[in-house]
Design a protein around this motif. Sequence first.
Motif, PDB file in Angstrom:
ATOM      1  N   SER A  37      46.490  35.699  73.523  1.00 30.31           N
ATOM      2  CA  SER A  37      46.926  34.481  74.193  1.00 30.31           C
ATOM      3  C   SER A  37      45.718  33.725  74.764  1.00 30.31           C
ATOM      4  O   SER A  37      44.797  34.342  75.296  1.00 30.31           O
ATOM      5  CB  SER A  37      47.894  34.902  75.301  1.00 30.31           C
ATOM      6  OG  SER A  37      48.422  33.782  75.880  1.00 30.31           O
ATOM      7  N   GLY A  38      45.726  32.412  74.607  1.00 28.88           N
ATOM      8  CA  GLY A  38      44.625  31.591  75.121  1.00 28.88           C
ATOM      9  C   GLY A  38      43.434  31.524  74.183  1.00 28.88           C
ATOM     10  O   GLY A  38      42.423  30.898  74.501  1.00 28.88           O
ATOM     11  N   GLY A  39      43.556  32.127  73.008  1.00 26.44           N
ATOM     12  CA  GLY A  39      42.417  32.196  72.080  1.00 26.44           C
ATOM     13  C   GLY A  39      42.192  30.942  71.251  1.00 26.44           C
ATOM     14  O   GLY A  39      41.154  30.807  70.596  1.00 26.44           O
ATOM     15  N   GLY A  40      43.181  30.027  71.240  1.00 28.29           N
ATOM     16  CA  GLY A  40      42.994  28.780  70.492  1.00 28.29           C
ATOM     17  C   GLY A  40      43.924  28.597  69.297  1.00 28.29           C
ATOM     18  O   GLY A  40      43.791  27.613  68.565  1.00 28.29           O
ATOM     19  N   LYS A  41      44.897  29.486  69.123  1.00 28.67           N
ATOM     20  CA  LYS A  41      45.786  29.415  67.950  1.00 28.67           C
ATOM     21  C   LYS A  41      46.575  28.102  67.911  1.00 28.67           C
ATOM     22  O   LYS A  41      46.598  27.421  66.896  1.00 28.67           O
ATOM     23  CB  LYS A  41      46.787  30.591  67.948  1.00 28.67           C
ATOM     24  CG  LYS A  41      46.151  31.958  67.963  1.00 28.67           C
ATOM     25  CD  LYS A  41      47.185  33.073  67.942  1.00 28.67           C
ATOM     26  CE  LYS A  41      48.121  33.132  69.132  1.00 28.67           C
ATOM     27  NZ  LYS A  41      47.447  33.403  70.428  1.00 28.67           N
ATOM     28  N   SER A  42      47.224  27.785  69.047  1.00 33.46           N
ATOM     29  CA  SER A  42      48.048  26.557  69.083  1.00 33.46           C
ATOM     30  C   SER A  42      47.175  25.325  68.954  1.00 33.46           C
ATOM     31  O   SER A  42      47.568  24.348  68.317  1.00 33.46           O
ATOM     32  CB  SER A  42      48.816  26.457  70.407  1.00 33.46           C
ATOM     33  OG  SER A  42      49.764  27.460  70.451  1.00 33.46           O
ATOM     34  N   THR A  43      46.012  25.373  69.561  1.00 39.70           N
ATOM     35  CA  THR A  43      45.107  24.224  69.473  1.00 39.70           C
ATOM     36  C   THR A  43      44.729  23.984  68.014  1.00 39.70           C
ATOM     37  O   THR A  43      44.759  22.842  67.536  1.00 39.70           O
ATOM     38  CB  THR A  43      43.846  24.461  70.334  1.00 39.70           C
ATOM     39  OG1 THR A  43      44.257  24.766  71.664  1.00 39.70           O
ATOM     40  CG2 THR A  43      42.948  23.245  70.350  1.00 39.70           C
ATOM     41  N   LEU A  44      44.417  25.045  67.307  1.00 37.18           N
ATOM     42  CA  LEU A  44      44.065  24.894  65.895  1.00 37.18           C
ATOM     43  C   LEU A  44      45.250  24.317  65.117  1.00 37.18           C
ATOM     44  O   LEU A  44      45.085  23.404  64.298  1.00 37.18           O
ATOM     45  CB  LEU A  44      43.639  26.249  65.298  1.00 37.18           C
ATOM     46  CG  LEU A  44      43.347  26.235  63.799  1.00 37.18           C
ATOM     47  CD1 LEU A  44      42.227  25.251  63.459  1.00 37.18           C
ATOM     48  CD2 LEU A  44      42.988  27.638  63.298  1.00 37.18           C
TER      49      LEU A  44
HETATM   50  P1  ADP Z   1      46.807  30.284  72.093  1.00 37.36           P
HETATM   51  O1  ADP Z   1      47.704  29.439  71.261  1.00 37.36           O
HETATM   52  O2  ADP Z   1      45.953  31.208  71.296  1.00 37.36           O
HETATM   53  O3  ADP Z   1      47.513  30.992  73.210  1.00 37.36           O
HETATM   54  P2  ADP Z   1      45.827  27.728  73.050  1.00 37.36           P
HETATM   55  O4  ADP Z   1      45.332  27.024  71.853  1.00 37.36           O
HETATM   56  O5  ADP Z   1      47.187  27.352  73.566  1.00 37.36           O
HETATM   57  O6  ADP Z   1      45.758  29.301  72.800  1.00 37.36           O
HETATM   58  O7  ADP Z   1      44.817  27.515  74.232  1.00 37.36           O
HETATM   59  C1  ADP Z   1      43.417  27.736  74.100  1.00 37.36           C
HETATM   60  C2  ADP Z   1      42.755  27.436  75.447  1.00 37.36           C
HETATM   61  O8  ADP Z   1      42.843  26.031  75.709  1.00 37.36           O
HETATM   62  C3  ADP Z   1      43.425  28.125  76.620  1.00 37.36           C
HETATM   63  O9  ADP Z   1      42.427  28.509  77.538  1.00 37.36           O
HETATM   64  C4  ADP Z   1      44.308  27.054  77.196  1.00 37.36           C
HETATM   65  O10 ADP Z   1      44.526  27.254  78.585  1.00 37.36           O
HETATM   66  C5  ADP Z   1      43.507  25.796  76.931  1.00 37.36           C
HETATM   67  N1  ADP Z   1      44.351  24.595  76.745  1.00 37.36           N
HETATM   68  C6  ADP Z   1      45.297  24.440  75.778  1.00 37.36           C
HETATM   69  N2  ADP Z   1      45.855  23.211  75.856  1.00 37.36           N
HETATM   70  C7  ADP Z   1      45.242  22.587  76.902  1.00 37.36           C
HETATM   71  C8  ADP Z   1      45.381  21.289  77.499  1.00 37.36           C
HETATM   72  N3  ADP Z   1      46.236  20.384  77.014  1.00 37.36           N
HETATM   73  N4  ADP Z   1      44.580  21.005  78.565  1.00 37.36           N
HETATM   74  C9  ADP Z   1      43.702  21.900  79.034  1.00 37.36           C
HETATM   75  N5  ADP Z   1      43.518  23.133  78.518  1.00 37.36           N
HETATM   76  C10 ADP Z   1      44.273  23.474  77.474  1.00 37.36           C
END
Ligand code: ADP
Length: 241
Positions: A37-44
């Motif tokens: 969790s928090g590794g960047g999966k959703s962001t990617l």
């Molecule tokens: P995962 O999907 O692997 O759990 P995320 O891609 O959701 O990880 O998040 C990666 C990092 O970016 C985390 O530290 C999260 O807190 C941060 N993050 C995600 N979205 C935002 C946002 N809109 N604003 C600030 N930080 C964000």
Amino acid sequence: MNLELKNVTLRYDSLNALDNLSGTIENWKSIVIIGPSGGGKSTLLRVLAGLESPQTGSVRIGTHQLKFEEEWLREYRKKIGVVFQAYNLFPHWTAYQNICIPLEKVHKLSAKESKRRADQLLLRFGLIEHAMKLPAQLSGGQQQRIAIARAMAIEPEYLLLDEPTSALDPQLTYEVLDMIQELRESDTNLILVTHEMAFAEKAADQILFIREGKLHEKGTPEEIFHHPQTIEMKEFLSIGK
Ligand code: ADP
């Protein structure tokens, strides 16, 4: 289809959600993204969906070299199916309207063609009896299946799913994963973020292990689950057991 990520960095303030992430995956039909969790999966996934733009780096997926400009992205998004964790159906529209109205308003299809596609998908996935119900009258699993049908109705080049079962209890998770498995078997290209390791192993032809904003390890399910290369990958898999 190929996916090519080169030095992709996406910062939120001082945090690198994606940190110079690079990797090439060739000839995939089904990619599953796993990692802590928090590794960047959703962001990617949001970058691949054209919903977020990295500050630096390049992304090529299928025939698209992504251009991180709003006008270009708006057109790109029309070709991609996206499903999020929570179902994102419009609460005041029936299941049927949730599928048809975007087809008519955004994709400019005729009412007849929109109806044809909605009927076909609702029948195929055993959802036709729910067509006239509002989201609040459906279970979480049924809502998520409607959301997947809606994403498929645009006949997307590929389907991106961000933890589509994370809000569901195990029985409902099963029916949603079953639907995704059917899509995979019928040759839908898909990229899925999930914590369901057993499903990842079954459904993926390529697994990406994303950690601390980087592509830490990638491979076939056999390679990742049975011959992990890095300590971090081994640790992640053992925690899940
Ligand atoms: P995962 O999907 O692997 O759990 P995320 O891609 O959701 O990880 O998040 C990666 C990092 O970016 C985390 O530290 C999260 O807190 C941060 N993050 C995600 N979205 C935002 C946002 N809109 N604003 C600030 N930080 C964000």
